[in-house]
Design a protein around this motif. Structure first.
Motif: not given
Ligand SMILES: [Zn+2]
Length: 294
Positions: A144-169
């Motif tokens: 592409a004309p722009a630089t494209i960064d594809l970023v894959f996050f871990d640990l998004e879906d721990m939210g509300n389990i043992d008081n953990l937040p979403f989007s830790i990664g």
């Protein structure tokens, strides 16, 4: 393994060989076949390896950033495809992101006995990754004309389990990479449902209105009917740490969440190649837009 080992394709210009929803479905099928992508399951490492091995031969740079947070270990993967106008003074950088982990519990399942089981995450996890991997195929053929960064996050879906937040990664990614200031970003999450509806997510609206409007204009021009011209709700997702850091990042997410959300029914038969293709083609047009030099 290479992106080129996917079903035979004459690689052309992305506008001639556009984003293919069926190929994105293949990436969902692969991830689902590995099993849950959560701690203590083999599918987690297999999926990270799958993404890494597809991208390493094609991207200009691939980084795996490991982190520890809340006593958990996670891995974010960051693949960059350098832009063709990188010599220009107004060279742009665009982040496309998705979470690759899946939820360890299916707390919304109608069958109580299934609620302690992990979700398979065809939609919630695999679909966003699939869109990014199919975009990678386009970029591997034509930058592409722009630089494209594809970023894959871990640990998004721990939210509300043992008081953990979403989007830790995603939070760790922002913390670890304060120098990373893309001009725009798009987070895709839960985008394969057969009855996909993506309204204007509210945090994105409040924090990155112009970018959201630009994406919706593209959707309208393409007749991408999954994109709805109504306001959604405020959704805690991987765009939030970026918005809080003052970056323009928009969330594309199905709302109201489909019935399969956080249940044992989040399976590939609920997914549609057409839904994936609508989202993928809007993103592809966005990243291939040519911007005039300043
Ligand atoms: Zn989820």
């Amino acid at each position: 393994m290479s992106l080129f080992t996917l079903p035979a394709l004459a690689f052309g210009q992305p506008d001639k060989q556009p984003f293919d929803g069926q190929l994105a479905m293949e990436h969902i099928a692969q991830q689902v076949s590995f099993g849950p992508r959560t701690a203590d399951y083999a599918g987690k490492q297999k999926t990270l390896t799958y993404i890494q091995q597809l991208l390493e031969p094609e991207a200009d740079q691939v980084l795996v950033q490991s982190f520890k947070s809340y006593g958990l270990v996670g891995n974010n993967l960051w693949a960059s495809f350098y832009g063709t106008d990188s010599k220009q003074t107004n060279h742009r950088r665009i982040m496309l992101a998705a979470h690759w982990d899946t939820r360890p519990i299916a707390e919304h399942d109608s069958v109580p006995a299934k609620r302690a089981e992990p979700v398979i995450g065809a939609n919630d996890g695999a679909s966003g990754v699939a869109v990014l991997l199919e975009i990678a195929r386009l970029l591997s053929e034509k930058r592409a004309p722009a630089t494209i960064d594809l970023v894959f996050f871990d640990l998004e879906d721990m939210g509300n389990i043992d008081n953990l937040p979403f989007s830790i990664g995603a939070t760790e990614f922002v913390r670890k990479n304060p120098f990373y200031r893309p001009n725009a970003g798009v987070v895709v999450d839960m985008v394969c449902d057969r009855e996909l509806e993506i309204p204007l997510e509210r945090f994105s609206r409040d924090g990155a209105k112009d970018l959201q409007d630009q994406i919706w204009r593209i959707a309208r021009s393409q007749g991408a009917t999954a994109f709805k011209d109504r306001k959604g709700t405020y959704i805690e997702d991987d765009h939030l740490p970026f918005l809080r850091a003052g970056l323009d990042v928009v969330n594309l997410i199905h709302w109201p969440f489909p019935k399969s959300w956080h249940t044992s029914g989040d399976t590939i038969d609920q997914c549609s190649a057409d839904s994936l293709q609508q989202v993928g083609r809007v993103i592809a047009e966005f990243i291939y837009l040519k911007r005039e030099p300043l």
